[in-house]
Design a protein around this motif. Sequence first.
Motif, PDB file in Angstrom:
ATOM      1  N   LYS A 127       0.807  -1.223   0.000  1.00 31.87           N
ATOM      2  CA  LYS A 127       0.000   0.000   0.000  1.00 31.87           C
ATOM      3  C   LYS A 127       0.840   1.273   0.000  1.00 31.87           C
ATOM      4  O   LYS A 127       0.298   2.362   0.088  1.00 31.87           O
ATOM      5  N   VAL A 128       2.157   1.120  -0.101  1.00 29.21           N
ATOM      6  CA  VAL A 128       3.019   2.297  -0.033  1.00 29.21           C
ATOM      7  C   VAL A 128       2.751   3.255  -1.198  1.00 29.21           C
ATOM      8  O   VAL A 128       2.742   4.471  -1.015  1.00 29.21           O
ATOM      9  N   GLU A 129       2.509   2.726  -2.390  1.00 28.10           N
ATOM     10  CA  GLU A 129       2.249   3.579  -3.554  1.00 28.10           C
ATOM     11  C   GLU A 129       0.964   4.384  -3.351  1.00 28.10           C
ATOM     12  O   GLU A 129       0.928   5.580  -3.613  1.00 28.10           O
ATOM     13  N   GLN A 130      -0.087   3.720  -2.863  1.00 23.26           N
ATOM     14  CA  GLN A 130      -1.352   4.412  -2.637  1.00 23.26           C
ATOM     15  C   GLN A 130      -1.200   5.455  -1.527  1.00 23.26           C
ATOM     16  O   GLN A 130      -1.740   6.549  -1.622  1.00 23.26           O
ATOM     17  N   GLY A 131      -0.435   5.120  -0.481  1.00 22.72           N
ATOM     18  CA  GLY A 131      -0.214   6.072   0.605  1.00 22.72           C
ATOM     19  C   GLY A 131       0.513   7.308   0.140  1.00 22.72           C
ATOM     20  O   GLY A 131       0.167   8.432   0.504  1.00 22.72           O
ATOM     21  N   LEU A 132       1.528   7.113  -0.687  1.00 20.72           N
ATOM     22  CA  LEU A 132       2.277   8.246  -1.225  1.00 20.72           C
ATOM     23  C   LEU A 132       1.399   9.079  -2.150  1.00 20.72           C
ATOM     24  O   LEU A 132       1.407  10.317  -2.090  1.00 20.72           O
ATOM     25  N   ALA A 133       0.620   8.401  -2.977  1.00 20.88           N
ATOM     26  CA  ALA A 133      -0.292   9.115  -3.875  1.00 20.88           C
ATOM     27  C   ALA A 133      -1.299   9.927  -3.073  1.00 20.88           C
ATOM     28  O   ALA A 133      -1.601  11.071  -3.421  1.00 20.88           O
ATOM     29  N   LYS A 134      -1.796   9.359  -1.996  1.00 16.74           N
ATOM     30  CA  LYS A 134      -2.766  10.066  -1.140  1.00 16.74           C
ATOM     31  C   LYS A 134      -2.143  11.329  -0.556  1.00 16.74           C
ATOM     32  O   LYS A 134      -2.755  12.400  -0.568  1.00 16.74           O
ATOM     33  N   LEU A 135      -0.910  11.226  -0.073  1.00 13.20           N
ATOM     34  CA  LEU A 135      -0.216  12.382   0.486  1.00 13.20           C
ATOM     35  C   LEU A 135      -0.012  13.462  -0.572  1.00 13.20           C
ATOM     36  O   LEU A 135      -0.339  14.637  -0.351  1.00 13.20           O
ATOM     37  N   VAL A 136       0.502  13.081  -1.727  1.00  8.09           N
ATOM     38  CA  VAL A 136       0.784  14.048  -2.792  1.00  8.09           C
ATOM     39  C   VAL A 136      -0.509  14.704  -3.288  1.00  8.09           C
ATOM     40  O   VAL A 136      -0.573  15.927  -3.444  1.00  8.09           O
ATOM     41  N   THR A 148      -3.301  15.039  -1.694  1.00  7.05           N
ATOM     42  CA  THR A 148      -3.848  15.896  -0.642  1.00  7.05           C
ATOM     43  C   THR A 148      -3.162  17.258  -0.659  1.00  7.05           C
ATOM     44  O   THR A 148      -3.813  18.298  -0.558  1.00  7.05           O
TER      45      THR A 148
END
Length: 113
Positions: free
Chosen positions: A36-45, A47
Amino acid sequence: MLSKACVDPEAVEDFRDEMEQAGRALPDRVGADPDKVEQGLAKLVLTIIQLLIRLLEKQAIRRIDRGGLSSEEIDRMGITFMKLENKMEELKKAFGLEGEELNLNLGPLGDLM
C-alpha cells in the motif's frame, strides 16, 4: 537522530491528547504495508495538491471580487481550474482513492473539503 533521553514522554502524551481533542487520534502504529506504499504516497501528494488548488481558488476569487482580472483572464482561470479538477479525479481513480480520503483537518480553519 534523537535518543530516547531527548523525548519527553509527558510532551508526547500532551500532543496525543491535543490531537485526539481535535478529532484526529494518532495511530498506535505506523502502517508500513509494502503493498500500500504507492497508494499512501499518492494520497499524500494528491492531498497537498488539493490544498494548493483550494488556496489558488480562494486567491482567484479575491482577485475577481477586487476587479483585478479581465473577463478573458477569468475565463482562462475557470478553464484551468476545471482541467485541474478533471486531472485530480483521474489520478484519484488511478490510485483507488475517494475524495474524502484527501480531506485534512486544518484545526481552527476546519476541514480542507
